[in-house]
Motif scaffolding. Structure first.
Motif, short mmCIF file in Angstrom:
data_model
loop_
_atom_site.label_atom_id
_atom_site.label_comp_id
_atom_site.label_asym_id
_atom_site.label_seq_id
_atom_site.Cartn_x
_atom_site.Cartn_y
_atom_site.Cartn_z
N LEU A 187 16.08 -43.34 59.84
CA LEU A 187 16.38 -44.57 59.11
C LEU A 187 16.63 -44.16 57.67
N ILE A 188 17.79 -44.53 57.15
CA ILE A 188 18.12 -44.17 55.77
C ILE A 188 18.27 -45.44 54.95
N PHE A 189 17.56 -45.50 53.84
CA PHE A 189 17.70 -46.63 52.93
C PHE A 189 18.77 -46.27 51.92
N SER A 190 19.90 -46.95 51.96
CA SER A 190 21.01 -46.52 51.12
C SER A 190 21.05 -47.24 49.77
N ASN A 191 20.23 -48.26 49.60
CA ASN A 191 20.29 -49.04 48.36
C ASN A 191 19.07 -48.91 47.46
N ILE A 192 17.94 -48.49 48.04
CA ILE A 192 16.72 -48.46 47.23
C ILE A 192 16.95 -47.55 46.03
N ASP A 228 15.02 -42.12 51.69
CA ASP A 228 15.91 -42.74 50.73
C ASP A 228 17.03 -41.76 50.43
N CYS A 229 17.90 -42.15 49.52
CA CYS A 229 19.05 -41.29 49.22
C CYS A 229 19.00 -40.66 47.84
N LEU A 240 16.26 -30.07 53.84
CA LEU A 240 14.90 -30.10 54.38
C LEU A 240 14.97 -30.21 55.90
N ASP A 241 14.14 -29.45 56.58
CA ASP A 241 14.10 -29.48 58.03
C ASP A 241 13.03 -30.48 58.49
N TYR A 242 13.47 -31.63 58.98
CA TYR A 242 12.52 -32.66 59.40
C TYR A 242 11.69 -32.22 60.59
N GLN A 243 12.23 -31.27 61.36
CA GLN A 243 11.47 -30.80 62.52
C GLN A 243 10.12 -30.23 62.07
N LYS A 244 10.16 -29.50 60.96
CA LYS A 244 8.91 -28.92 60.45
C LYS A 244 7.94 -30.01 60.02
N SER A 265 5.87 -38.49 45.56
CA SER A 265 6.44 -38.88 46.86
C SER A 265 7.95 -38.69 46.84
N MET A 266 8.48 -38.07 47.90
CA MET A 266 9.93 -37.95 48.03
C MET A 266 10.49 -39.11 48.82
N ASN A 267 9.61 -40.08 49.11
CA ASN A 267 10.02 -41.26 49.88
C ASN A 267 10.63 -40.89 51.22
N ILE A 268 10.04 -39.87 51.83
CA ILE A 268 10.42 -39.50 53.19
C ILE A 268 9.16 -39.69 54.04
#
Lengths: 395, 375
Positions: free
Chosen positions: B6-11, B125-126, B132-136, B193-196
């Motif tokens: 899920l990507i927040f494109s406006n925040i 967020d954007c 970054l590898d989300y799998q890790k 926080s990187m908001n991920i």
């Protein structure tokens, strides 16, 4: 058939072996040879098709088909990924009666008549994958229709002294062809065939069938189909093309065509978008980085390159690294090749994935009688090694 | 990977008002040929996530134009792929309800989440540029048995981030003790926080439903903050290059960072991790006689006859003879006439600078030229 018929289907002969490109076509077919940094030769006819409103293209492959297959793929870069139509790769296949390599250009089309028939077109455009040019095939089709022709052949006026290298068409004032001579010793016209034909499909199929029945035939458009049609008095016209058109079938002409792209007013401009953008399957690379010590002049450089040295009068594909102190002059460097510190590359063509070691020297200053040095795909040059002008090296 | 994105494109749109006047923060041009959302999308695709919802709420035309069907990220799929999630306005009163908070936006994605069957959700967020590898992150999330994992970056905070950054206090194992907004009270190093966020889809749905039931408005305060005592929230500290685009000077600095080889390596040269973007089919860049280029990042399609130093040129930028461009960012299709001199300037797309103009900004206050402006 429910779907709307296609007015014109293009058939692109991409089977050329390109044996005069030597090391560069050892592992790939000629249409897949890199040109102009980010392109391959086949990008030009494919882009011309989509820019001319032709969205159904059969690509006939034979020699080293892996590269063209992989490269053309589903046709996405050229907007030819269509549910109906689009680009299709047509290799020779095993029929239920017999399996055949394509015996000649005409036979290649003959074996794929069923492909053409699916779209029920009025016209068939025959192209080759050997040339660099921009052309509006739609204008040629309009000409073909206006002349009420059975076959139209695109022609380029060449200097009279070079005419004997080409298939020469002799025409009446209105462009009607009455004579065709392949490589005439004493040419009576300078209208050279560009190997681009538009046929009325019905006529084309008729001649392909009779040509196939003739066992003595070479099954070639230039040698058999065109002369046969002329002999029977079909309406055949020459469509005059003006502009840049270059056969890049030799090392010399490939080098020249690359150099023709350079400068503020080049002989052939890749940036001239008013006349149609040339599309290619792009690499996924970051923008090029030019370092502090770099000196670049009169060159074309693609994304993914890292330049710290000197690049003059050259064309670099994506992912090329020129280290500090290295010099590249009057050369064509293909993708992912690295020129290490202190190496000098002059008047050469380097294929993809080569590492030129530190202090190596390739080629010599361009001059009369000096040949182009060519290094084949993946052939690394040792540090300090010298490759003389005109040498051709591959694994 | 059994996760959807899920990507927040406006925040954070309000953080860079100059660049987001006509676009979402996700479609801010960055690094010569990219848009900010390319990093989030590429991170997802490279982590084998093949269903991505992009949440938008306004100004999303340029974003839609950029991502299209998602084919440039290989996300044009019959099953899964890219789903654009514009605001879910069904009732008349919804129009004035603020779709601005993360939580309000998530409420709009509830159907998308309910209809999916992936076990996990990765939200991002954007405004953060990183590879970054989300799998890790997911692996760590699973082994630490966390309810939610928030990706953080250990950074020195300063006054610039006040009111924008979320600081997270965690124990040695990464378990979150406290979450607070950066108010300027304490400077120094913090987990920012990187908001991920990584969590189970079911957990996210429960949180959203509870927020609806209780009328909660803030994701950090009402949902994360209120549950700190009884839920297991962990951080994942990311150690690679990452920068936040939260102001025009930050945008400028972050672009200039890419001129450093170690930053390029961490963003673009990570093995098996290409950064994808919309293909434009520009010709390669042409250097004419007289071109002098130093320490610059240059995309395809440019024609350069003048001097360019410490700058970033997007696709199809023209630099005529006699120009001197230093420390500047010129976006796609910027055209400079002859003898133009620029220093610390950001030109938006299609800007035209006429002959002999001299424009000077400063790195703390770059001179911004609007999209399509003629100077």
């Amino acid at each position: 058939m429910n779907q709307k018929r296609k007015e014109c289907v293009a058939m692109l002969l991409a089977g050329g072996q390109g044996s005069r490109l030597y090391a560069l076509t050892k592992s790939t077919a000629k249409p897949a040879v890199t040109f102009g940094g980010k392109y391959r030769i086949i990008d030009f006819p494919l882009s011309n098709c989509i820019n001319s409103g032709i969205d159904t293209v059969g690509v006939l492959t034979q020699y080293q088909p892996l590269m063209p297959n992989e490269y053309v793929g589903n046709g996405l870069p050229w907007d030819l990924d269509r549910t109906y139509g689009g680009v299709k790769i047509l290799p020779p296949y095993q029929g239920n009666k017999k399996a055949d390599w394509y015996k000649g250009t005409a036979n290649a089309i003959y074996q794929n008549m069923a492909f053409i028939e699916q779209y029920d077109p009025e016209y068939v455009l025959i192209l080759s994958g050997d040339h660099i040019y921009r052309m509006d095939y739609e204008a040629m089709l309009r000409f073909h229709k206006k002349k009420n022709a059975d076959c139209t052949i695109a022609v380029l006026e060449v200097p009279m002294e070079e005419a004997s290298r080409f298939g020469i068409l002799t025409t009446e004032a209105d462009g009607k062809i009455y004579k065709f001579t392949e490589k005439p010793k004493t040419p009576d016209s300078n209208k050279a065939s560009m190997g681009i034909y538009i046929f009325n499909k019905r006529k084309l199929f008729e001649y392909l069938n009779s040509d196939e029945a003739d066992e003595t035939s070479d099954n070639d458009f230039g040698k058999n189909i065109i002369p046969a049609m002329l002999e029977s008095g079909e309406r055949m016209f020459a469509y005059p093309f003006e502009g840049y058109w270059k056969d890049v079938g030799t090392i010399g002409s490939l080098w020249e065509a690359n150099m023709d792209l350079l400068g503020a007013k080049p002989a052939f401009s890749l940036n001239d978008e008013s006349r149609g953008r040339i599309y290619s399957r792009s690499s996924v690379s970051a923008p090029q980085y030019v370092g502090d010590g770099a000196v670049i002049s009169n060159s074309i450089i693609t994304e993914g390159c890292e330049i710290y040295g000197t690049v003059v009068n050259s064309v670099l594909s994506h992912g090329v690294t020129v280290e500090a102190g290295a010099v590249v002059r009057d050369s064509v460097i293909m993708a992912n090749t690295t020129i290490a510190a202190g190496a000098v590359v002059t008047y050469s063509i380097l294929d993809e994935n080569i590492t030129v070691g530190q202090g190596a020297h390739i080629g010599a200053e361009k001059a009369d009688g000096v040949g182009i040095a060519v290094i084949g795909n993946g052939h690394n040059i040792e540090p300090g090694q010298t490759i003389a002008a005109g040498e051709m090296i591959s694994d | 990977m059994n996760a959807l994105g899920l990507i927040f494109s406006n925040i954070h749109d309000t953080a860079v008002p100059e660049l987001t006047r006509r676009r979402a923060i996700g479609s801010i041009p960055f690094g010569g040929r990219y848009r900010l959302i390319d990093f989030a999308l590429s991170n997802m695709v490279n982590s084998d996530i093949n269903k991505v919802g992009v949440i938008t709420n306004y100004n999303y035309q340029s974003l839609m134009d950029h991502i299209g069907t998602g084919k440039d990220w290989d996300l044009a799929r019959r099953s899964g792929g890219l789903k654009l999630l514009p605001p879910y306005v069904t009732a008349p009163d919804a129009a004035d309800r603020a779709f601005s908070s993360r939580l309000e936006l998530l409420k709009g994605a509830i159907d998308f989440l309910t209809r999916s069957d992936e076990e996990y959700v990765i939200m991002t967020d954007c405004d953060r540029v990183c590879t970054l590898d989300y799998q890790k992150v997911l692996d760590r999330h699973i082994t630490s048995r966390a309810d939610m994992t928030i990706v953080t970056k250990r950074e020195k905070v300063n006054a610039d981030g006040i009111g924008k950054e979320i600081l997270i206090d965690a124990d040695m194992l990464g378990r979150i003790n406290d979450i607070s907004e950066h108010t300027g009270a304490d400077e120094g190093y913090h987990n920012v926080s990187m908001n991920i966020f990584v969590m189970k889809r079911a957990f996210l749905l429960t949180m959203i439903r509870s927020a609806i039931a209780h009328g909660y408005r803030s994701f950090y305060h009402d949902i994360v903050g209120k549950n700190l005592m009884h839920a297991e929230y962990y951080i994942y500290n990311f150690e690679g290059y990452s920068a936040t685009v939260d102001s025009l000077p930050a945008y400028f600095a972050c672009n200039m960072d890419i001129l450093r080889p170690e930053v390029r390596r961490q963003l673009f040269d990570v093995p098996y991790h290409a950064v994808y973007t919309k293909v434009r089919s520009s010709a390669p860049t042409k250097y004419l006689d007289g071109a002098v280029v130093k320490n610059s990042l240059i995309a395809d399609g440019c024609i350069i006859e003048g001097t360019v130093e410490n700058s970033i040129l997007f696709r199809d930028v023209h630099i005529a003879a006699g120009c001197v461009v230093k420390n500047s960012i010129l976006m796609q299709d910027t055209i400079l006439g002859r003898d133009v001199s620029l220093s610390c300037v950001i030109t938006d797309k299609n800007a035209v600078i006429r002959d002999s103009r001299v424009l000077v900004g400063h790195e703390t206050l770059p001179f911004y030229i609007d999209k399509g402006a003629i100077v």
